[in-house]
Design an enzyme around this catalytic site. Structure first.
Site: not given
Lengths: 83, 486
Positions: B80, B156, B180
Site C-alpha cells: 500500500k 482503504s 482497511s
C-alpha cells in the site's frame, strides 16, 4: 451552565450541527467554504449520532482512567479460561 | 514453472527458487509482465519499481546460490503506498504528499520481508490518507474489483486486495485502522490479517489514527499469510505502541482444533437485513461444528458503542494529524476526506475522552467473553462489493453512506485491538443472495468475508480456525479472470 431539569433536552440531544458549525468553525478552521458546508454538516450529524451512542453507555465507577493511548488487554484465554 | 494465470502461490515460488528450479529473476519478470498487462484495467499499482525489483531478485538468486535459507525466496510482493519505499515519495493516496521529500529508507515491514527473500515490485493504490472503505480515489483513479471492474474493491487497502485477486502478486501489505485490510479482503476474495494492536511495528508507514492504526499482510492462502506474518514480527522501539514480545510464530499443527470453543457473534453482528453476510458466518460455524469444534452463540453488548467510539476517535485523531493541511490546502484533498477532516477538527474534546473511556470498558467486556470462547466469528462486510460511485446503501430502513458503513462489522473489532484473520467465502459456498438489496447492488462480485477473531496476542488461534475452514474448502481465494481487453 443552567441547573438541570428533567423536562429539558440534554445538551447532547440539543446539539444542532448547523448551529455548532457556524459558531465553532470560525474559531477553529475558519468558516467552511460554501462548497464544503453540506459535507461537513453531514459528517457532524453522523458524529453526533455516534456520540449519542457513546454517551448512552453507563461507565463503571472505576473506569475513570483516560485511555489516551490504547493498550490491548493482555488476557491469554488458554491459560485463564473458566472451567 | 509457468504462472501465466497468476495463481502460483508465493510459497510454491519460494520452494522452487530454493530448489533452484526457478530463479527469483524469472519469478519477478513473470510478475512484472502480468502487472504490465493487467494494471491498466485494475489500477491496483500506483508505481512499479522494475529496476529495483530485478536487482533485488538477482541478489536473492545469489543468496540462494550461496546456500542461504530464505522462507520467501523470490516471492514478489507489493505494498500500500503509505509504506515508505527508499528514494520514493510516500503518497498515502493523496495529492498533497506528492511534494514531500523522498523516503530515506524502506519501511521496516518491507525490510523484514526482503530479508526473508521477498522482492518488492511496487506501490499500491489506496484511499486518500487511508480514510476510506470504498477503494475510490479522486487523484489516482478508482481501484477496480478484479471480479467485476464496475465494482468497488473496498478500502482503504484497495490495491492490496485487487493486486492479489487479479494474480499480479501473491503477497501484499496493507494497513487497517477500522477495517482497511478486512474490507478489501472480503470484497476482493483474499485473506487478510489485522494483528493485535501493538504487534507489528508501523515504523516507516504513514499514520492515520495513532491509537487505532495497524499494519498487516494479505495473501491468497492461509499458509502464505502465516509465512509473511512470521517474518514480519519482532519488537521495534521506534513505534511507540509496539509491544516488546518475542515473535509468536504460527504453527497451526500444534493446536488441537477440537479443543477450541467458537463463539458466533449475534446481536449487532447479525442484523436480519444482511442475511447474506450472516449466512456466511453461519455456514462457517456449521462446518466447524461438523468437525467436532464446540460452537455457541454469544454477544458483545458494547459493540455498537465500540463502533461509535472508533468513529469519533478516528475522526478526531485523523483531523488532528491533518489540521495544518486542512487550513492551508483544503482544495487539494478528496472532498469526501476533506469534509470529514473539517468536521473532525470541530468535535468537542468531551466526545473524544468519553469515546476512549467507553473503549476501555468495551475491551474489558471482550476480555471477559474470551474466558468462555477462544475464537469469535463475525461477518466482514454487510454486503458484497457495491458499484463504484455508489454513495448510499440501505441499513435499518434508511439510506446510509457506503463509505462509512462498509466497515460496520470491522470497526468494533479493531476498536479494541483484537487480532483478526479475514477469510474469503466465495459465492458458490453461500448460494444465491436472498435480499433484493443484495441482488441489486452486490450480485456481480462473488466474495464476502468472515472475521475470525481472537483475544489479544492469539493470532495463532485465528490462523488455526482459518486453516480448518480452508482445509474444508469453506473459505478459499481464487484469481479472478481479468480480461486484458474491453
Amino acid at each position: 451552565m443552567p441547573k438541570s431539569s428533567a423536562n429539558e433536552p440534554t445538551a447532547l440531544e440539543a446539539f444542532d450541527p448547523q448551529t455548532y458549525m457556524d459558531t465553532v468553525a470560525p474559531m477553529i478552521v475558519g468558516a467552511p467554504h460554501p462548497a464544503y458546508r453540506e459535507g461537513v454538516l453531514a459528517n457532524l450529524a453522523t458524529a453526533h449520532a455516534m456520540a449519542k451512542v457513546v454517551f448512552a453507555v453507563e461507565l463503571d465507577a472505576d473506569s475513570c482512567d483516560f485511555a489516551g493511548v490504547f493498550m490491548p488487554m493482555a488476557a491469554d484465554p488458554l491459560k485463564s479460561r473458566d472451567t | 514453472m509457468s504462472d501465466s494465470d497468476g495463481d502460483t502461490s508465493g510459497l510454491d515460488i519460494a520452494s522452487a527458487v530454493a530448489a533452484k528450479q526457478l530463479s527469483a529473476q524469472e519469478a519477478v519478470a513473470t510478475c512484472l509482465d502480468r502487472i504490465e498487462a493487467l494494471n491498466p484495467r485494475v489500477n491496483a499499482f500506483t508505481a512499479v519499481h522494475k529496476d529495483r525489483a530485478l536487482a533485488r531478485a538477482q541478489a536473492v538468486d545469489q543468496q540462494v546460490q550461496s546456500g542461504q535459507q530464505l522462507p520467501l525466496a523470490g516471492v514478489p510482493f507489493a505494498v500500500k503506498n503509505l509504506f515508505d519505499i527508499e528514494d520514493q515519495t510516500t503518497l498515502a493516496g493523496s495529492k498533497i504528499n506528492q511534494q514531500n521529500a523522498v523516503a530515506a529508507a524502506d519501511a521496516l515491514m518491507i525490510q523484514r520481508i526482503e530479508a526473508a527473500g521477498g522482492v518488492l515490485v511496487g506501490a499500491l493504490n489506496m484511499g486518500e490518507f487511508a480514510y476510506d472503505f470504498t477503494g475510490e480515489n479522486q487523484h489516482y483513479g478508482d481501484c477496480r474489483n478484479p471480479w467485476n471492474l464496475a465494482h468497488m474493491t473496498g478500502g482503504s487497502s484497495s490495491g492490496s486486495g485487487a493486486a492479489l485477486a487479479s494474480g499480479m502478486v501473491p503477497l501484499t501489505l496493507g494497513s487497517d485502522t477500522n477495517g482497511s485490510i478486512r474490507v478489501p479482503s472480503a470484497l476482493c476474495g483474499t485473506y487478510g490479517l489485522k494483528p493485535t494492536y501493538g504487534r507489528l511495528p508501523r515504523t516507516g508507514s504513514y499514520p492515520f489514527c495513532d491509537s487505532l492504526d495497524h499494519v498487516g499482510p494479505m495473501a491468497r492462502s492461509v499458509a502464505e499469510l502465516a509465512a509473511a506474518y512470521n517474518v514480519m514480527q519482532g519488537f521495534d522501539a521506534t513505534d511507540h505502541v509496539c509491544v516488546s514480545r518475542q515473535p509468536d510464530l504460527v504453527d497451526v499443527q500444534s493446536i488441537d482444533g477440537k479443543t477450541l470453543r467458537i463463539g458466533v457473534l449475534q446481536g449487532y453482528f447479525a442484523p436480519q437485513e444482511f442475511d447474506e453476510a450472516t449466512q456466511v458466518v453461519a455456514d462457517c460455524a456449521k462446518a466447524l461444528e461438523a468437525m467436532g469444534v464446540a460452537v455457541d452463540d454469544c454477544e458483545l453488548d458494547l459493540a455498537e458503542a465500540g463502533r461509535s467510539a472508533a468513529f469519533l476517535i478516528t475522526n478526531i485523531e485523523g483531523a488532528s494529524l491533518h489540521y495544518e493541511k486542512i487550513l492551508q490546502r483544503a482544495d487539494d484533498f478528496d472532498p469526501d476526506t476533506r469534509d470529514r477532516f473539517i468536521a473532525g477538527s470541530l468535535l468537542p474534546a468531551a466526545w473524544y475522552a468519553r469515546a476512549q473511556r467507553v473503549r476501555r470498558q468495551y475491551a474489558e467486556e471482550a476480555a471477559e467473553l474470551f474466558r468462555r470462547f477462544d475464537v469469535l466469528l463475525a461477518p466482514a462486510t454487510p454486503i458484497r462489493a457495491p458499484l463504484r460511485g455508489q454513495k448510499t446503501m440501505l441499513m435499518g430502513g434508511s439510506e446510509v453512506n457506503v463509505r462509512a458503513n462498509l466497515g460496520y462489522f470491522t470497526q468494533p473489532i479493531s476498536c479494541i485491538g483484537l487480532p483478526v484473520v479475514c477469510a474469503p467465502v466465495m459465492q458458490s459456498q453461500f448460494g444465491t443472495p436472498q435480499t433484493a438489496q443484495a441482488v441489486s447492488v452486490s450480485a456481480a462480485t462473488p466474495s464476502m468475508g468472515v472475521q475470525i477473531i481472537a483475544a489479544p496476542w492469539r493470532e495463532d488461534l485465528c490462523f488455526k480456525v482459518a486453516s480448518l475452514l480452508a482445509d474444508a474448502s469453506i473459505t478459499r481465494s481464487e484469481v479472478a479472470p481479468v480480461s486484458t481487453q474491453d
